[in-house]
Write a protein that holds these residues in place. Structure first.
Motif, PDB file in Angstrom:
ATOM      1  N   VAL A 168     -69.935   2.750  49.706  1.00  0.00           N
ATOM      2  CA  VAL A 168     -68.681   2.230  50.257  1.00  0.00           C
ATOM      3  C   VAL A 168     -67.710   1.895  49.129  1.00  0.00           C
ATOM      4  O   VAL A 168     -66.520   2.247  49.185  1.00  0.00           O
ATOM      5  CB  VAL A 168     -68.945   0.991  51.135  1.00  0.00           C
ATOM      6  N   LYS A 169     -68.193   1.222  48.091  1.00  0.00           N
ATOM      7  CA  LYS A 169     -67.316   0.877  46.966  1.00  0.00           C
ATOM      8  C   LYS A 169     -66.768   2.117  46.280  1.00  0.00           C
ATOM      9  O   LYS A 169     -65.586   2.183  45.923  1.00  0.00           O
ATOM     10  CB  LYS A 169     -68.076   0.002  45.970  1.00  0.00           C
ATOM     11  N   SER A 170     -67.617   3.126  46.126  1.00  0.00           N
ATOM     12  CA  SER A 170     -67.171   4.365  45.484  1.00  0.00           C
ATOM     13  C   SER A 170     -66.116   5.060  46.332  1.00  0.00           C
ATOM     14  O   SER A 170     -65.113   5.573  45.803  1.00  0.00           O
ATOM     15  CB  SER A 170     -68.364   5.299  45.260  1.00  0.00           C
ATOM     16  N   ARG A 171     -66.326   5.068  47.640  1.00  0.00           N
ATOM     17  CA  ARG A 171     -65.360   5.721  48.526  1.00  0.00           C
ATOM     18  C   ARG A 171     -64.019   4.995  48.523  1.00  0.00           C
ATOM     19  O   ARG A 171     -62.962   5.625  48.525  1.00  0.00           O
ATOM     20  CB  ARG A 171     -65.921   5.790  49.948  1.00  0.00           C
ATOM     21  N   ILE A 172     -64.045   3.661  48.521  1.00  0.00           N
ATOM     22  CA  ILE A 172     -62.807   2.885  48.473  1.00  0.00           C
ATOM     23  C   ILE A 172     -62.068   3.145  47.166  1.00  0.00           C
ATOM     24  O   ILE A 172     -60.846   3.326  47.153  1.00  0.00           O
ATOM     25  CB  ILE A 172     -63.102   1.379  48.663  1.00  0.00           C
ATOM     26  N   GLN A 173     -62.805   3.167  46.052  1.00  0.00           N
ATOM     27  CA  GLN A 173     -62.177   3.425  44.754  1.00  0.00           C
ATOM     28  C   GLN A 173     -61.586   4.828  44.686  1.00  0.00           C
ATOM     29  O   GLN A 173     -60.486   5.028  44.151  1.00  0.00           O
ATOM     30  CB  GLN A 173     -63.199   3.231  43.635  1.00  0.00           C
ATOM     31  N   LEU A 174     -62.301   5.794  45.247  1.00  0.00           N
ATOM     32  CA  LEU A 174     -61.781   7.162  45.262  1.00  0.00           C
ATOM     33  C   LEU A 174     -60.512   7.254  46.090  1.00  0.00           C
ATOM     34  O   LEU A 174     -59.525   7.889  45.682  1.00  0.00           O
ATOM     35  CB  LEU A 174     -62.842   8.116  45.820  1.00  0.00           C
ATOM     36  N   ALA A 175     -60.521   6.608  47.266  1.00  0.00           N
ATOM     37  CA  ALA A 175     -59.327   6.635  48.130  1.00  0.00           C
ATOM     38  C   ALA A 175     -58.138   5.988  47.425  1.00  0.00           C
ATOM     39  O   ALA A 175     -57.004   6.474  47.520  1.00  0.00           O
ATOM     40  CB  ALA A 175     -59.621   5.928  49.447  1.00  0.00           C
ATOM     41  N   LYS A 176     -58.393   4.886  46.706  1.00  0.00           N
ATOM     42  CA  LYS A 176     -57.308   4.225  45.975  1.00  0.00           C
ATOM     43  C   LYS A 176     -56.751   5.133  44.892  1.00  0.00           C
ATOM     44  O   LYS A 176     -55.524   5.234  44.702  1.00  0.00           O
ATOM     45  CB  LYS A 176     -57.818   2.921  45.359  1.00  0.00           C
TER      46      LYS A 176
END
Length: 438
Positions: free
Chosen positions: A423-431
């Motif tokens: 989840v953290k990786s996906r949020i960082q990628l989206a940002k």
């Protein structure tokens, strides 16, 4: 419960309300014919509807905090009729039409209540803009236009010049305007709805529940200083439903953050040059939401965090960085207002599911829940709470059939630590991908 609500005390919407005395808390041993846990939009709708069906029953609505302090009073103040961006891509046209009809029924219900009880909450039928900053945002707008055509819904192109006159900034290339959404001061609406509940509903505030169990046909809820029992329990607890052991490993707690200014002065309004009372969501969903309120405050919302311990997952340093990010987004849009300070920065936690599915229905004998709004809480909470009450008392309707049609079981999450990492990786990628639209 292992993790209780732990919201910060800096929600601008709530601070803007006049102070009122607290309602009673759960003390001693109490009983109710129907018990609703969670006094957000879903729980308030549940309580109102059960009371309508059962005017001679004792109904109690209980919340861990003051009414309006939780997630329902912390959103950006949009009451959106259109399905969520991901729901708009659903392959079943009937699914989308039913969602749209349910959301619009909720808006009509809220509109009637606001007018009937003269709830002072900046309620306005202003629609909303979906804005693009650059080429990435414009590609998302093109896709959104395609989805609107498929749905058969009205929309309007707004070019840079026209949009600048509304927003007071030339920052956005263009937008698509959809007319069906409403704007609101969410904490004021939550409080107003709670104050206009039927007489057979009692509200208990500041009463966190640490444990619930079933004993002799009664649901028993244990708080700090009291116990309450009822044969029927309705959960309007969203992400916290998992803390009671239900929908465990199926809901993801995500927190979004907002900051706003004090009301602009007359001189600052001249520098601003735009209109009052509008809302803009980003074409790229990971980018920045903007509001200008009816009382002259500019609000910026972006930044998403996975918060397994809810408010306790957010450090002071993290919040300071988020506030700085908001400030940069504000100055990019309004450099002439650089002397206007932010007065509040706050977060609000909500539930999403990996398959973007909302849960609605019965969990156990005498136990019902609506959980996981996937980020569109005002309309969905209102209609799902209303219809869950119908379900709990045995009423039937076409709308109840419709909500069963569009809901289901949220998919299982991977186990920790893989879930948190993912989840953290996906949020960082989206940002990172959305950095040009922030």
């Amino acid at each position: 419960m292992v993790h209780l609500p732990n919201d910060d005390d800096q929600c601008g919407w709530y601070h803007a309300l006049p102070k009122v005395p607290a309602r009673p808390s759960l003390v001693g041993e109490q009983t109710a014919d129907y018990l609703i846990l969670g006094a957000g939009f879903a729980g308030l709708a549940m309580a109102r509807r059960v009371a309508t069906h059962k005017p001679n029953s004792r109904i109690k609505l209980i919340d861990a905090q003051r009414v309006g302090q939780g997630a329902s009073g912390r959103n950006s103040g949009f009451v959106i009729d259109l399905p969520h961006k991901f729901a708009l891509e659903h392959p079943d046209p009937e699914h989308k039409q039913k969602l749209l009809a349910l959301n619009r029924s909720a808006i009509a219900q809220l509109d009637q209540l606001v007018n009937q009880y003269s709830i002072d909450c900046q309620w306005s039928a202003k629609g909303k803009y979906q804005g693009a900053v650059g080429a990435r945002g414009e590609a998302y707008l093109d896709h959104f236009e395609h989805l609107m055509k498929e749905l058969g819904e009205p929309y309007y192109h707004v070019d840079n010049k026209e949009l600048s006159e509304v927003l007071g900034t030339p920052y956005y290339r263009r937008a698509i305007y959809t007319p069906g959404s409403y704007l609101v001061q969410p904490a004021a609406l939550v409080r107003g709805l709670s104050e206009s509940l039927p007489d057979n509903v009692s509200v208990l505030e500041n009463s966190p529940i640490r444990h619930l169990t079933k004993e002799n046909g009664q649901w028993v809820l244990y708080g700090h200083e009291g116990v309450i029992k009822s044969p029927v329990l309705l959960l309007g607890t969203s992400i916290f439903t998992r803390e009671f052991g239900y929908l465990k490993n199926r809901l993801l707690p995500v927190m979004t953050f907002a900051s706003w200014t004090r009301p602009l002065t007359d001189d600052e309004m001249r520098k601003y040059g735009g209109e009052l009372d509008w809302g803009l969501t980003p074409a790229d969903h990971a980018a920045t939401t903007m509001r200008m309120t009816a009382d002259r405050r500019i609000m910026v919302r972006n930044s998403y965090k996975h918060t397994p311990k809810y408010g306790r997952s957010i450090s002071h340093a993290m919040k300071a960085k988020i506030r700085n990010d908001h400030r940069q987004a504000f100055l990019l849009r309004y450099p002439a207002l650089e002397d206007v300070p932010f007065t509040h920065t706050w977060g609000g936690v909500y539930a999403i599911s990996r398959n973007f599915t909302n849960f609605f229905g019965q969990l156990d004998e005498g136990l019902y829940a609506s959980a996981c709004d996937n980020g569109v809480g005002v309309a969905w909470g209102t209609i799902s709470g209303t219809l869950l009450a119908d379900h709990a008392v045995g009423a039937t309707s076409n709308q109840l059939d419709d909500i069963k049609y569009v809901t289901g079981m949220p998919s299982l999450n991977p186990p920790e630590p893989f879930l948190g990492i993912g989840v953290k990786s996906r949020i960082q990628l989206a940002k990172w991908q959305s950095r040009s639209e922030l």
